[in-house]
Each structure stands twice: as structure tokens, then as C-alpha cells.
Scaffold this active site. Structure first.
Site, PDB file in Angstrom:
ATOM      1  N   TYR A  85       0.792  -1.223   0.000  1.00 39.29           N
ATOM      2  CA  TYR A  85       0.000   0.000   0.000  1.00 39.29           C
ATOM      3  C   TYR A  85       0.825   1.274   0.000  1.00 39.29           C
ATOM      4  CZ  TYR A  85      -3.824  -3.142   1.406  1.00 39.29           C
ATOM      5  OH  TYR A  85      -4.747  -4.160   1.464  1.00 39.29           O
ATOM      6  N   GLU A 158     -10.312   3.162  -2.202  1.00 44.24           N
ATOM      7  CA  GLU A 158     -11.486   3.601  -1.443  1.00 44.24           C
ATOM      8  C   GLU A 158     -11.558   5.120  -1.334  1.00 44.24           C
ATOM      9  OE1 GLU A 158     -12.060   1.567   2.246  1.00 44.24           O
ATOM     10  OE2 GLU A 158     -11.922  -0.432   1.358  1.00 44.24           O
ATOM     11  N   ASP A 199     -16.502  -2.320  -0.997  1.00 45.08           N
ATOM     12  CA  ASP A 199     -17.682  -3.085  -1.400  1.00 45.08           C
ATOM     13  C   ASP A 199     -18.910  -2.514  -0.689  1.00 45.08           C
ATOM     14  OD1 ASP A 199     -19.500  -4.901  -2.305  1.00 45.08           O
ATOM     15  OD2 ASP A 199     -18.639  -6.634  -1.275  1.00 45.08           O
ATOM     16  N   GLU A 264      -8.907  -6.985  -1.454  1.00 48.96           N
ATOM     17  CA  GLU A 264      -8.843  -7.460  -0.070  1.00 48.96           C
ATOM     18  C   GLU A 264     -10.009  -8.405   0.151  1.00 48.96           C
ATOM     19  OE1 GLU A 264      -7.262  -3.268   2.001  1.00 48.96           O
ATOM     20  OE2 GLU A 264      -9.098  -4.240   2.719  1.00 48.96           O
TER      21      GLU A 264
END
Length: 477
Positions: A85, A158, A199, A264
Site C-alpha cells: 500500500y 477507497e 464493497d 482485499e
């Protein structure tokens, strides 16, 4: 005669030092261009210490000794990819990238970081989208474009999290455009650029449709993502295809024009995890649409998602979840994972229009992408100043020196990496960890095999030479 034999095998082994082929995105599949087979991601998130532990001058791919230990464990585990990340593009990553390349593990890399000015601010994206920020993400490209196992870059993670983030989607397309244009001009190969979404329904599908559509009506539009990923924790415990909502995901993404996968996964409730989603994710109901996933996460942090506990002295202890995850991976069909001919290589993206946004919220229907600032255009035209270009290097050490213990407390002896041939990626090995009754010497991990006959003999000699290299200290790249 001996000298000639030595020279022959040294040259032979040198020719096999690149373990993985650089993959391509063709339609909605990851494709090995050497043989046209489809690639499925079997990965693990890799950010020791978490985001809070990231500081310039030190990142997960900057310490070769640490990477060697973790790559050896990941090779045993059976993964073929890691997601990292937070990276400092100004430091050297050659040794770590070369280690993971040697064992057939690809790198999925986020270009942003949690530091000020190194990501898009969803509250005011027009302020954070500037030449300083863009220069930083181009530095990441320069640092990792030279490694054949760099699989993709994530332009964002995100960032689009609320329906009210109405201006953010267009800025994510702008960042994607700039990254892809920079790669096209300053890299000797195409490296995919994607987005990792939460999600969250119905935001997820609007985000996917907004980012995958084409302003030009074909796949050449640089502002559309090459891949789309989601962080999904919907399968919890001993769930099922229907209960988890995997059936809905497969239906929703059935007509995707880009590869879709889990960036993920791995619900923590109930604990310990049973990972029954693994055979489903790589089973016949899901694989026609999704391209695998990244389990969260490798290191044990306060959130308790880890597979391995790492200590300050360099020692490592496997968590019970490591064993459970490995056992589930060992049930998978390697042929299904890596040896199936890609089928979805000619999918045409939808043309961007209002009808793609299906919710009644405030999600943007404006497909006008922010213009390239003049300072950014200069970076695109001329490249960044003093790029830190990474490259593969020779490995002189294959053996792990730190103490590593199984979840039952037994020392794992003889732990090392096993370099693979040039058309192989890592796959589940079929092995398990040592029981309390005995220590274990680490057997070689299983690999994908795409050679036969004389070429197969070459691969076998490569394995032998790798073993000799570990003893003699020969260079292995």
C-alpha cells in the site's frame, strides 16, 4: 570438460533468472502473453506495521533480509502476488523486487501514501490534484517499472466512499489518465492502472461503471481503468455462495470489460477464520468472471487479520490462520488457476453515458475529466527529474537466517527461497507446516509448469543449479 560443463550450466541458469513474464490485460482477463493463458491472482496484502508505521526511507520492499524471509514463507504458502500500500519511491527496492520475482510473486502497488499531499483528498480533490502530487505518483512508476513482476498500479484505494463525493470520480479518471500516459511515454512496456473500491452498495457498481467506461468508445481511452478491484469481506465463517452474496457479485460483474478481482478479502468474524471462500473464489461459479483475490493480510497487527507475527529481532511465528489458509489453497486446481486459455480477451467497454449510473443518489454523471495542468503536462512530456529507476539484481543469498516457528511452536529449519524458471509463477505447494513432534526442512514449492521435453529438462537443471547456488554462493537473479 569440467570447465565447459560449468560454463554451459552457468549460462543456462543465467538465461532462466527472470522467474515471471510480465502480464498483460486483454479484455477482462490477465494474460500471459507467452502462451495466452489466463492468470488468476492468489495474493496476500503485505504492509508490515500497517499504514501508521510507514515513514520515508523505509517501506515493506526496502529490506532484503526481511523480504527474503517473507518471500520464503509466501512461496511455501502458495501465493503468487502481494499488494503493497505505501512505498517510498526515492529509495532502493531492487533486492526485494528481485527476491519476489525469483519466487514467482507479482507486485500490486498503490501509488499513494497516507502522508500529506501524497493522495487525492476526497473532500477537495481539485486542491490535492496538482503537480507535486502527480510528480510523486510518477516517481512510483519510475521506481517499479523496470521490474517484470510489477503487475499493476492502483491509482486510488477507497477514495470514492460516499454518494456525496460527486466530484471525486472525475479526478480518479484524471489520475488514471496521467499515470497511463506517463507509462506509455516513459516505460518500455504497458503496466495496467486500476482502482480499488470499497464493497459498498450501490456505490460499488456506479464506481465500476464510471471508471471502466470509455469516452472514445473503445479500449484506447487512457482515462478508463485497466482493472477494477474491490475490498470485500462479505463471506464470513462457513458461509456459502448465496449467503455471502458472491452470486450477486458474479451476476453484477458478468459483463465487465476489465479484469475484476478482490483487492482485499478475509472476514475476521467468527475467529479463527476458516477461509471457506477460497475454494469458492477459485471455483467454477466465480472464475469465469472474477480474477482471484488478495487475502488480508500477511502480518499480524492490532486488527488481528494476520497470518504471521513478526518480531523486532527478525523472528517470525506463523498464526493458525496461516495453516488454515494454506490448507484451503492446497485444495485448488493449479490447471484451473494458471493453465486455462484466456477467453475474454476481446470485450468492448461501454461508452460513457448517464444510463450507466443507476442509483438515485448524487453520484456523478459528469464524464468531463479535469484538464491536465501545464506543470503536469511538462512532467508527461519530459519525465520527472532524477528518476530512481529500479532493476533486477543478482541474489547471492537464498537461505533465511532468522528464526521462524510454526503455529505449534516448532522451528522451521532449512527455510529458503527456491528460484523458478522464466515462465513460472508460484502456486500452492501441497505442503503443511511441521507438527510439534518434529522440525521440518522446507521442501521446494510447487510451480506452474508450461514446459515439456527438452525444455522440461532445462527447468529441472534450473532447480538443481538453484540448489547449488545456495551452497556455492553463485549469483542467482
Amino acid at each position: 570438460m569440467i570447465a565447459n560443463t560449468f560454463a554451459f550450466f552457468l549460462a543456462l541458469f543465467s538465461s532462466l533468472c527472470a522467474a515471471v513474464p510480465s502480464l498483460e490485460v486483454q479484455g477482462s482477463d490477465f494474460v500471459n502473453p507467452k502462451d495466452g493463458t489466463r492468470f488468476q491472482i492468489v495474493g496476500v496484502a503485505y504492509q508490515p506495521g500497517g499504514s501508521s508505521d510507514y515513514n520515508p526511507g523505509n517501506d515493506p520492499l526496502s529490506n532484503g533480509t526481511t523480504c527474503l524471509r517473507d518471500a520464503a514463507l509466501m512461496q511455501r504458502l502458495g501465493v503468487n502476488a502481494i499488494r503493497v500500500y505505501n512505498l517510498d519511491p526515492t529509495i532502493n527496492h531492487d533486492l526485494c523486487a528481485s527476491i519476489f520475482n525469483a519466487v514467482g510473486i507479482y507486485l500490486l502497488l498503490d501509488v499513494n501514501s497516507p502522508l500529506q499531499g501524497e493522495s487525492i483528498n476526497r473532500a477537495a480533490p481539485w486542491e490535492s490534484y496538482n503537480a507535486v502530487y502527480v510528480n510523486r505518483i510518477f516517481e512510483v512508476v519510475e521506481a517499479f517499472k523496470g521490474y517484470p513482476n510489477t503487475l499493476l498500479f492502483f491509482a486510488g484505494n477507497e477514495v470514492i466512499n460516499e454518494q456525496s463525493d460527486s466530484s471525486v470520480p472525475s479526478y480518479m479518471r484524471a489520475v488514471t489518465r496521467d499515470l497511463k500516459n506517463y507509462i506509455a511515454k516513459h516505460s518500455n512496456r504497458t503496466i495496467p492502472v486500476g482502482y480499488s473500491a470499497a464493497d459498498v452498495r450501490p456505490l460499488l457498481l456506479d464506481t465500476w461503471n464510471y471508471l471502466q467506461c470509455s469516452l472514445t468508445g473503445d479500449a484506447t481511452d487512457p482515462s478508463r481503468v485497466d482493472v477494477f478491484a474491490l475490498n470485500s469481506y462479505s463471506w464470513c465463517g462457513d458461509s456459502s455462495f448465496q449467503t455471502s452474496g458472491y452470486d450477486v457479485l458474479v451476476s453484477d460483474f458478468a459483463n465487465t470489460s476489465v479484469p475484476v478481482f478482490f483487492s482485499e478479502y478475509g472476514c475476521i468474524q467468527p475467529y479463527p477464520r476458516v477461509f471457506t471462500e477460497v475454494p469458492a473464489l477459485y471455483g467454477p461459479l466465480v472464475t469465469p468472471v472474477l480474477s482471484g483475490g488478495i487475502v488480508y493480510e500477511y502480518t499480524q497487527e492490532v486488527s488481528n487479520y494476520g497470518l504471521v507475527t513478526l518480531n523486532d529481532d527478525g523472528s517470525a511465528y506463523l498464526v493458525g490462520d496461516f495453516d488454515t489458509f494454506q490448507k484451503q489453497l492446497n485444495t485448488l486446481s493449479i490447471t484451473t488457476l494458471q493453465d486455462t486459455t484466456a477467453q475474454n480477451t476481446t470485450v468492448v467497454p461501454p461508452t460513457c453515458n448517464d444510463s450507466l449510473i443507476t442509483t438515485t443518489g448524487t453520484f456523478s454523471k459528469n464524464f468531463t475529466i479535469p484538464a491536465v495542468p501545464s506543470e503536469v503536462q511538462d512532467l508527461l512530456d519530459n519525465g520527472i527529474s532524477n528518476p530512481n529507476n529500479g532493476k533486477l539484481v543478482a541474489l547471492t543469498v537464498l537461505d533465511v537466517t532468522q528464526t521462524v516457528k510454526s503455529s505449534s511452536g516448532v522451528s522451521i529449519t532449512g527455510l529458503k527461497i527456491t528460484p523458478l524458471a522464466d515462465d513460472e509463477s508460484n502456486t500452492p505447494s501441497g505442503q503443511t507446516q511441521p507438527s510439534p513432534s518434529a522440525t521440518s526442512s522446507a521442501p521446494a514449492a510447487a510451480t506452474t509448469t508450461k514446459k515439456s521435453g527438452a525444455a522440461g529438462l532445462v527447468r529441472n537443471w534450473a532447480g538443481l543449479m538453484a540448489a547449488v547456488a545456495g551452497v556455492m554462493g553463485w549469483l542467482v537473479c
